[in-house]
Design a protein around this motif. Sequence first.
Motif, PDB file in Angstrom:
ATOM      1  N   PHE A  46      30.134  24.654 -42.231  1.00  0.00           N
ATOM      2  CA  PHE A  46      28.723  24.826 -41.893  1.00  0.00           C
ATOM      3  C   PHE A  46      28.120  23.512 -41.407  1.00  0.00           C
ATOM      4  O   PHE A  46      28.404  22.446 -41.967  1.00  0.00           O
ATOM      5  N   VAL A  47      27.288  23.605 -40.376  1.00  0.00           N
ATOM      6  CA  VAL A  47      26.581  22.434 -39.868  1.00  0.00           C
ATOM      7  C   VAL A  47      25.065  22.606 -40.037  1.00  0.00           C
ATOM      8  O   VAL A  47      24.402  21.769 -40.653  1.00  0.00           O
ATOM      9  N   ALA A  48      24.539  23.674 -39.475  1.00  0.00           N
ATOM     10  CA  ALA A  48      23.095  23.897 -39.519  1.00  0.00           C
ATOM     11  C   ALA A  48      22.807  25.369 -39.235  1.00  0.00           C
ATOM     12  O   ALA A  48      23.614  26.054 -38.602  1.00  0.00           O
ATOM     13  N   ALA A  49      21.654  25.827 -39.708  1.00  0.00           N
ATOM     14  CA  ALA A  49      21.230  27.202 -39.450  1.00  0.00           C
ATOM     15  C   ALA A  49      19.721  27.263 -39.371  1.00  0.00           C
ATOM     16  O   ALA A  49      19.013  26.359 -39.861  1.00  0.00           O
ATOM     17  N   VAL A  50      19.249  28.328 -38.751  1.00  0.00           N
ATOM     18  CA  VAL A  50      17.806  28.531 -38.612  1.00  0.00           C
ATOM     19  C   VAL A  50      17.503  29.989 -38.913  1.00  0.00           C
ATOM     20  O   VAL A  50      18.272  30.889 -38.547  1.00  0.00           O
ATOM     21  N   SER A  51      16.393  30.211 -39.578  1.00  0.00           N
ATOM     22  CA  SER A  51      16.003  31.563 -39.963  1.00  0.00           C
ATOM     23  C   SER A  51      15.589  32.375 -38.740  1.00  0.00           C
ATOM     24  O   SER A  51      15.452  31.851 -37.638  1.00  0.00           O
ATOM     25  N   ARG A  52      15.351  33.649 -38.966  1.00  0.00           N
ATOM     26  CA  ARG A  52      15.027  34.562 -37.873  1.00  0.00           C
ATOM     27  C   ARG A  52      13.806  34.118 -37.082  1.00  0.00           C
ATOM     28  O   ARG A  52      13.790  34.185 -35.861  1.00  0.00           O
ATOM     29  N   SER A  53      12.813  33.663 -37.783  1.00  0.00           N
ATOM     30  CA  SER A  53      11.571  33.260 -37.108  1.00  0.00           C
ATOM     31  C   SER A  53      11.630  31.832 -36.590  1.00  0.00           C
ATOM     32  O   SER A  53      10.803  31.434 -35.767  1.00  0.00           O
ATOM     33  N   GLY A  54      12.572  31.077 -37.109  1.00  0.00           N
ATOM     34  CA  GLY A  54      12.663  29.670 -36.747  1.00  0.00           C
ATOM     35  C   GLY A  54      11.895  28.762 -37.687  1.00  0.00           C
ATOM     36  O   GLY A  54      11.883  27.543 -37.502  1.00  0.00           O
ATOM     37  N   SER A  55      11.275  29.332 -38.695  1.00  0.00           N
ATOM     38  CA  SER A  55      10.416  28.539 -39.568  1.00  0.00           C
ATOM     39  C   SER A  55      11.182  27.783 -40.646  1.00  0.00           C
ATOM     40  O   SER A  55      10.662  26.825 -41.221  1.00  0.00           O
ATOM     41  N   ILE A  56      12.401  28.228 -40.935  1.00  0.00           N
ATOM     42  CA  ILE A  56      13.204  27.581 -41.981  1.00  0.00           C
ATOM     43  C   ILE A  56      14.532  27.126 -41.370  1.00  0.00           C
ATOM     44  O   ILE A  56      15.184  27.876 -40.659  1.00  0.00           O
ATOM     45  N   THR A  57      14.882  25.904 -41.678  1.00  0.00           N
ATOM     46  CA  THR A  57      16.156  25.362 -41.203  1.00  0.00           C
ATOM     47  C   THR A  57      16.995  24.896 -42.387  1.00  0.00           C
ATOM     48  O   THR A  57      16.461  24.547 -43.453  1.00  0.00           O
ATOM     49  N   TYR A  58      18.289  24.900 -42.178  1.00  0.00           N
ATOM     50  CA  TYR A  58      19.246  24.534 -43.214  1.00  0.00           C
ATOM     51  C   TYR A  58      20.239  23.569 -42.585  1.00  0.00           C
ATOM     52  O   TYR A  58      20.666  23.761 -41.447  1.00  0.00           O
ATOM     53  N   TYR A  59      20.631  22.553 -43.351  1.00  0.00           N
ATOM     54  CA  TYR A  59      21.560  21.559 -42.831  1.00  0.00           C
ATOM     55  C   TYR A  59      22.613  21.208 -43.868  1.00  0.00           C
ATOM     56  O   TYR A  59      22.332  21.108 -45.062  1.00  0.00           O
ATOM     57  N   ALA A  60      23.805  20.975 -43.373  1.00  0.00           N
ATOM     58  CA  ALA A  60      24.818  20.356 -44.213  1.00  0.00           C
ATOM     59  C   ALA A  60      24.409  18.906 -44.470  1.00  0.00           C
ATOM     60  O   ALA A  60      23.693  18.295 -43.660  1.00  0.00           O
ATOM     61  N   ASP A  61      24.861  18.370 -45.564  1.00  0.00           N
ATOM     62  CA  ASP A  61      24.511  16.979 -45.879  1.00  0.00           C
ATOM     63  C   ASP A  61      24.929  16.039 -44.749  1.00  0.00           C
ATOM     64  O   ASP A  61      24.236  15.061 -44.438  1.00  0.00           O
ATOM     65  N   SER A  62      26.037  16.337 -44.115  1.00  0.00           N
ATOM     66  CA  SER A  62      26.551  15.483 -43.054  1.00  0.00           C
ATOM     67  C   SER A  62      25.667  15.504 -41.810  1.00  0.00           C
ATOM     68  O   SER A  62      25.758  14.604 -40.972  1.00  0.00           O
ATOM     69  N   ALA A  63      24.838  16.524 -41.703  1.00  0.00           N
ATOM     70  CA  ALA A  63      24.001  16.686 -40.519  1.00  0.00           C
ATOM     71  C   ALA A  63      22.551  16.256 -40.738  1.00  0.00           C
ATOM     72  O   ALA A  63      21.819  16.005 -39.767  1.00  0.00           O
ATOM     73  N   LYS A  64      22.144  16.170 -41.962  1.00  0.00           N
ATOM     74  CA  LYS A  64      20.752  15.846 -42.265  1.00  0.00           C
ATOM     75  C   LYS A  64      20.353  14.491 -41.679  1.00  0.00           C
ATOM     76  O   LYS A  64      21.072  13.509 -41.807  1.00  0.00           O
ATOM     77  N   GLY A  65      19.210  14.478 -41.028  1.00  0.00           N
ATOM     78  CA  GLY A  65      18.704  13.243 -40.456  1.00  0.00           C
ATOM     79  C   GLY A  65      19.273  12.889 -39.099  1.00  0.00           C
ATOM     80  O   GLY A  65      18.761  11.984 -38.425  1.00  0.00           O
ATOM     81  N   ARG A  66      20.319  13.587 -38.684  1.00  0.00           N
ATOM     82  CA  ARG A  66      20.938  13.300 -37.384  1.00  0.00           C
ATOM     83  C   ARG A  66      20.885  14.493 -36.432  1.00  0.00           C
ATOM     84  O   ARG A  66      20.801  14.313 -35.218  1.00  0.00           O
ATOM     85  N   PHE A  67      20.974  15.689 -36.984  1.00  0.00           N
ATOM     86  CA  PHE A  67      21.003  16.900 -36.168  1.00  0.00           C
ATOM     87  C   PHE A  67      19.714  17.693 -36.376  1.00  0.00           C
ATOM     88  O   PHE A  67      19.150  17.700 -37.481  1.00  0.00           O
ATOM     89  N   THR A  68      19.301  18.379 -35.329  1.00  0.00           N
ATOM     90  CA  THR A  68      18.138  19.248 -35.418  1.00  0.00           C
ATOM     91  C   THR A  68      18.471  20.584 -34.773  1.00  0.00           C
ATOM     92  O   THR A  68      18.917  20.626 -33.621  1.00  0.00           O
ATOM     93  N   ILE A  69      18.244  21.652 -35.522  1.00  0.00           N
ATOM     94  CA  ILE A  69      18.468  22.985 -34.981  1.00  0.00           C
ATOM     95  C   ILE A  69      17.120  23.626 -34.688  1.00  0.00           C
ATOM     96  O   ILE A  69      16.147  23.441 -35.431  1.00  0.00           O
ATOM     97  N   SER A  70      17.080  24.367 -33.596  1.00  0.00           N
ATOM     98  CA  SER A  70      15.854  25.079 -33.232  1.00  0.00           C
ATOM     99  C   SER A  70      16.239  26.334 -32.460  1.00  0.00           C
ATOM    100  O   SER A  70      17.388  26.470 -32.016  1.00  0.00           O
ATOM    101  N   ARG A  71      15.287  27.229 -32.310  1.00  0.00           N
ATOM    102  CA  ARG A  71      15.554  28.449 -31.565  1.00  0.00           C
ATOM    103  C   ARG A  71      14.342  28.839 -30.742  1.00  0.00           C
ATOM    104  O   ARG A  71      13.204  28.491 -31.082  1.00  0.00           O
ATOM    105  N   ASP A  72      14.625  29.559 -29.678  1.00  0.00           N
ATOM    106  CA  ASP A  72      13.573  30.095 -28.827  1.00  0.00           C
ATOM    107  C   ASP A  72      13.822  31.594 -28.734  1.00  0.00           C
ATOM    108  O   ASP A  72      14.715  32.032 -28.002  1.00  0.00           O
ATOM    109  N   ASN A  73      13.057  32.363 -29.470  1.00  0.00           N
ATOM    110  CA  ASN A  73      13.285  33.811 -29.508  1.00  0.00           C
ATOM    111  C   ASN A  73      12.911  34.490 -28.199  1.00  0.00           C
ATOM    112  O   ASN A  73      13.384  35.592 -27.918  1.00  0.00           O
TER     113      ASN A  73
END
Length: 123
Positions: A46-73
């Motif tokens: 796992f690296v990162a995930a984003v909720s259906r609405s895009g309001s909640i994001t999840y990151y692996a510890d290795s990705a925090k602070g360096r990676f950003t996930i976003s979505r455009d529905n």
Amino acid sequence: VQLQASGGGLVQAGGSLRLSCAASIRAFSDYGMGWFRQAPGKERDFVAAVSRSGSITYYADSAKGRFTISRDNAKNTVILQMSSLKTEDTAVYYCGAARVGSNYRQSNEYDYWGQGTQVTVSS
């Protein structure tokens, strides 16, 4: 259903890459979206995930602070912006779509996967 990942490539350590996943899914906003990666000889992590609405994001510890996930529905797209890349980030990166998920950290939560895009970080 088709997930098309793109944006991988070769970059020097400390550099940045922007991965994109275009989804041909009816009701894209019904799916949580995630990025995983798999290095040779290793499991898919796992690296990162984003909720259906895009309001909640999840990151692996290795990705925090360096990676950003976003979505455009509106565009059925999910983006993984990666910066401060390290050699250990080298892997094939996969995007996935999860119809029902809790925190989207487990690969078995995902219903669909893209074909993967190679990211290589050189020292």
